[in-house]
Structures are given as structure tokens and as C-alpha cells.
Design a protein around this motif. Structure first.
Motif, short mmCIF file in Angstrom:
data_model
loop_
_atom_site.label_atom_id
_atom_site.label_comp_id
_atom_site.label_asym_id
_atom_site.label_seq_id
_atom_site.Cartn_x
_atom_site.Cartn_y
_atom_site.Cartn_z
N GLY B 1 15.79 -2.92 -8.81
CA GLY B 1 15.40 -3.31 -7.46
C GLY B 1 14.90 -4.75 -7.42
N ILE B 2 14.64 -5.21 -6.22
CA ILE B 2 14.20 -6.59 -6.03
C ILE B 2 12.81 -6.79 -6.64
N GLN B 3 12.61 -7.96 -7.23
CA GLN B 3 11.31 -8.34 -7.78
C GLN B 3 10.68 -9.38 -6.87
N VAL B 4 9.39 -9.22 -6.60
CA VAL B 4 8.65 -10.17 -5.78
C VAL B 4 7.47 -10.67 -6.61
N GLU B 5 7.43 -11.96 -6.84
CA GLU B 5 6.38 -12.53 -7.67
C GLU B 5 5.59 -13.57 -6.88
N GLN B 6 4.28 -13.43 -6.93
CA GLN B 6 3.41 -14.38 -6.22
C GLN B 6 2.60 -15.19 -7.22
N SER B 7 2.37 -16.44 -6.84
CA SER B 7 1.53 -17.30 -7.69
C SER B 7 0.72 -18.25 -6.81
N PRO B 8 -0.48 -18.65 -7.28
CA PRO B 8 -1.14 -18.11 -8.47
C PRO B 8 -1.71 -16.72 -8.18
N PRO B 9 -2.11 -15.97 -9.19
CA PRO B 9 -2.74 -14.68 -8.94
C PRO B 9 -4.15 -14.81 -8.35
N ASP B 10 -4.85 -15.86 -8.74
CA ASP B 10 -6.21 -16.10 -8.25
C ASP B 10 -6.36 -17.57 -7.92
N LEU B 11 -7.21 -17.84 -6.92
CA LEU B 11 -7.43 -19.23 -6.52
C LEU B 11 -8.83 -19.35 -5.95
N ILE B 12 -9.56 -20.34 -6.45
CA ILE B 12 -10.91 -20.62 -5.93
C ILE B 12 -10.89 -22.01 -5.33
N ARG B 22 2.70 -19.35 -3.34
CA ARG B 22 4.14 -19.23 -3.51
C ARG B 22 4.57 -17.77 -3.68
N CYS B 23 5.75 -17.47 -3.15
CA CYS B 23 6.35 -16.14 -3.29
C CYS B 23 7.80 -16.34 -3.70
N ASN B 24 8.18 -15.83 -4.85
CA ASN B 24 9.56 -15.86 -5.32
C ASN B 24 10.14 -14.45 -5.25
N PHE B 25 11.40 -14.34 -4.86
CA PHE B 25 12.03 -13.03 -4.82
C PHE B 25 13.43 -13.12 -5.45
N SER B 26 13.84 -12.01 -6.01
CA SER B 26 14.99 -12.03 -6.93
C SER B 26 16.34 -11.73 -6.27
N ASP B 27 16.34 -11.41 -4.96
CA ASP B 27 17.60 -11.09 -4.30
C ASP B 27 17.51 -11.54 -2.84
N SER B 28 18.63 -11.52 -2.16
CA SER B 28 18.61 -11.93 -0.76
C SER B 28 17.84 -10.90 0.07
N VAL B 29 17.20 -11.37 1.13
CA VAL B 29 16.33 -10.50 1.93
C VAL B 29 16.67 -10.59 3.40
N VAL B 84 -7.12 -11.40 0.02
CA VAL B 84 -5.87 -11.36 -0.75
C VAL B 84 -4.70 -11.62 0.19
N TYR B 85 -3.82 -12.49 -0.23
CA TYR B 85 -2.62 -12.83 0.54
C TYR B 85 -1.42 -12.17 -0.11
N PHE B 86 -0.69 -11.40 0.69
CA PHE B 86 0.49 -10.70 0.19
C PHE B 86 1.74 -11.24 0.87
N CYS B 87 2.77 -11.35 0.04
CA CYS B 87 4.11 -11.58 0.51
C CYS B 87 4.85 -10.26 0.40
N ALA B 88 5.67 -9.92 1.39
CA ALA B 88 6.44 -8.68 1.34
C ALA B 88 7.84 -8.95 1.86
N VAL B 89 8.83 -8.37 1.22
CA VAL B 89 10.22 -8.58 1.61
C VAL B 89 10.91 -7.26 1.91
N GLU B 90 11.93 -7.37 2.73
CA GLU B 90 12.77 -6.23 3.10
C GLU B 90 14.19 -6.57 2.70
N THR B 91 14.82 -5.72 1.90
CA THR B 91 16.21 -5.98 1.53
C THR B 91 17.15 -5.32 2.53
N HIS B 92 18.40 -5.68 2.46
CA HIS B 92 19.38 -5.25 3.45
C HIS B 92 19.64 -3.74 3.37
N ASN B 93 19.83 -3.15 4.54
CA ASN B 93 20.22 -1.74 4.65
C ASN B 93 19.25 -0.78 3.98
#
Lengths: 114, 110
Positions: B1-12, B22-29, B84-93
Motif C-alpha cells: 500500500g501507499i507509504q506516507v512519510e512526514q518530516s521532521p518528527p519533532d520540531l521546537i 514535509r509530507c512525502n507519499f509513494s504513489d499518486s493520490v 501534532v500536524y498530520f498529512c493524510a492521503v486518499e488513493t484512487h478508487n
């Protein structure tokens, strides 16, 4: 209503008991989603409703978990014979039509299984 | 399945500073959303942004779908931006179900 509401806000139960969690989506939203947030697993999808049908139940962790939606509105998530690993925050979200739409989340139900 | 990676994990940050998440994702969304989870656990919608750039006050977001990443900019940070800041993606179909990243925990100090 103005937003997604969930009840109860907190629930403490004993291992082996059944619990019911309720979600009231935004009025007019046809799609409803349940997610779970736990320390070890982050935010995970559980089940999705379009109207009263559940086309995707792939995230339900076991057959102890079930959900229904009636009247295209309120949804209930039921956990039977609760286990300690079920402790988590259960979040509900709704969107206008489903795919490709923004989802809006409720405040969640914090479940603690002793 | 698609991977969603956020960086940095912590920030002060010190109040008033700027930051980029930043949010990187491994497939088209089909969809990408940014959320802020406040200290009480409520997930608050920040942006619905499958592509392009949007701004809302001190926050802005850019998604470059062809390169599979999204950025959230916070300018002139305030203590109320903590959480906490979350990025979330939805893949096709997939009916709209969101796949979440692990989040970036932001702490803004006065």
C-alpha cells in the motif's frame, strides 16, 4: 449539527465487556468513516459507509468489531468482548460525497479497557 | 500500500519563527489533507490540497502531485500552533479512506 459529534467522550470498561460508540455526522454528509488512534499504530482506518452500506470494512481488526449506520446518518461502532489492546481513541469523520472530498473529524471517544 | 512519510518528527520553535513541514507519499493520490491535532485530541482541518498552493492566514500549503510531496508552511508561529500536524492521503478508487502519516509534533515556546 454544526460538526461531527461523538459519544461518549470517554469510556472505561472491563476486559470482556461489550461497548458501543456513537457518531453523528455533519447533516447531509453521505460518507462516514471510522478511524482509530493508538500509541503504537498511529491513525488507522477501520470502516467506511456510503449511505447505510459499508463498501470497505478492511480496517476492522477482528470479528469482535462491527459497525452499522441507519437512516444515512448516525453510526454505531460496537466492540464485543473488549481486550486491553482495544484501548485507543476512536475517531469518526464525515464528508459530503466520499471519494475526493474533504473529511471532517469529530472529537473522538477515548476508550480504556482495564 | 501507499507509504506516507512526514518530516521532521519533532520540531521546537521560538514564538515568531517560521517553519516548513514535509509530507512525502509513494504513489499518486486523489486527495491530500493537512490536519492539526490540538492538545485535546481534536483533528482540525487545515487544508484540502490534492495539488497547487493554498493560503489561510499564517498557514499555507503546497502540493506537487507529480513529485509526490506536500509542504505546510507556518509563519510567525504562536504558542497556540503547538500540537501534532498530520498529512493524510486518499488513493484512487478506495472510497475516500485516508492513510495518515506519523505526524510532526510541534512545540512553540514563548
Amino acid at each position: 449539527g454544526a460538526g461531527v459529534s461523538q459519544s461518549p467522550s470517554n469510556k472505561v470498561t472491563e476486559k470482556g465487556k461489550d461497548v458501543e460508540l456513537r457518531c453523528d455526522p455533519i447533516s447531509g454528509h453521505t460518507a462516514l468513516y471510522w478511524y482509530r488512534q493508538s500509541l503504537g499504530q498511529g491513525l488507522e482506518f477501520l470502516i467506511y459507509f456510503q449511505g447505510n452500506s459499508a463498501p470497505d470494512k478492511s480496517g476492522l481488526p477482528s470479528d469482535r468489531f462491527s459497525a452499522e449506520r441507519t437512516g444515512g446518518s448516525v453510526s454505531t461502532l460496537t466492540i464485543q468482548r473488549t481486550q486491553q489492546e482495544d484501548s485507543a481513541v476512536y475517531l469518526c469523520a464525515s464528508s459530503l460525497y466520499g471519494q475526493g472530498q474533504a473529511q471532517y473529524f469529530g472529537p473522538g471517544t477515548r476508550l480504556l479497557v482495564l | 500500500g501507499i507509504q506516507v512519510e512526514q518530516s521532521p518528527p519533532d520540531l521546537i520553535l521560538q514564538e515568531g519563527a517560521n517553519s516548513t513541514l514535509r509530507c512525502n507519499f509513494s504513489d499518486s493520490v486523489n486527495n491530500l489533507q493537512w490536519f492539526h491535532q490540538n492538545p485535546w485530541g481534536q483533528l482540525i482541518n487545515l487544508f484540502y490540497i490534492p495539488s497547487g498552493t493554498k493560503q489561510n492566514g499564517r498557514l499555507s500549503a503546497t502540493t506537487v502531485a507529480t513529485e509526490r510531496y506536500s509542504l505546510l508552511y507556518i509563519s510567525s508561529s504562536q504558542t497556540t500552533d503547538s500540537g501534532v500536524y498530520f498529512c493524510a492521503v486518499e488513493t484512487h478508487n478506495q472510497g475516500g479512506k485516508l492513510i495518515f502519516g506519523q505526524g510532526t509534533e510541534l512545540s512553540v515556546k514563548p
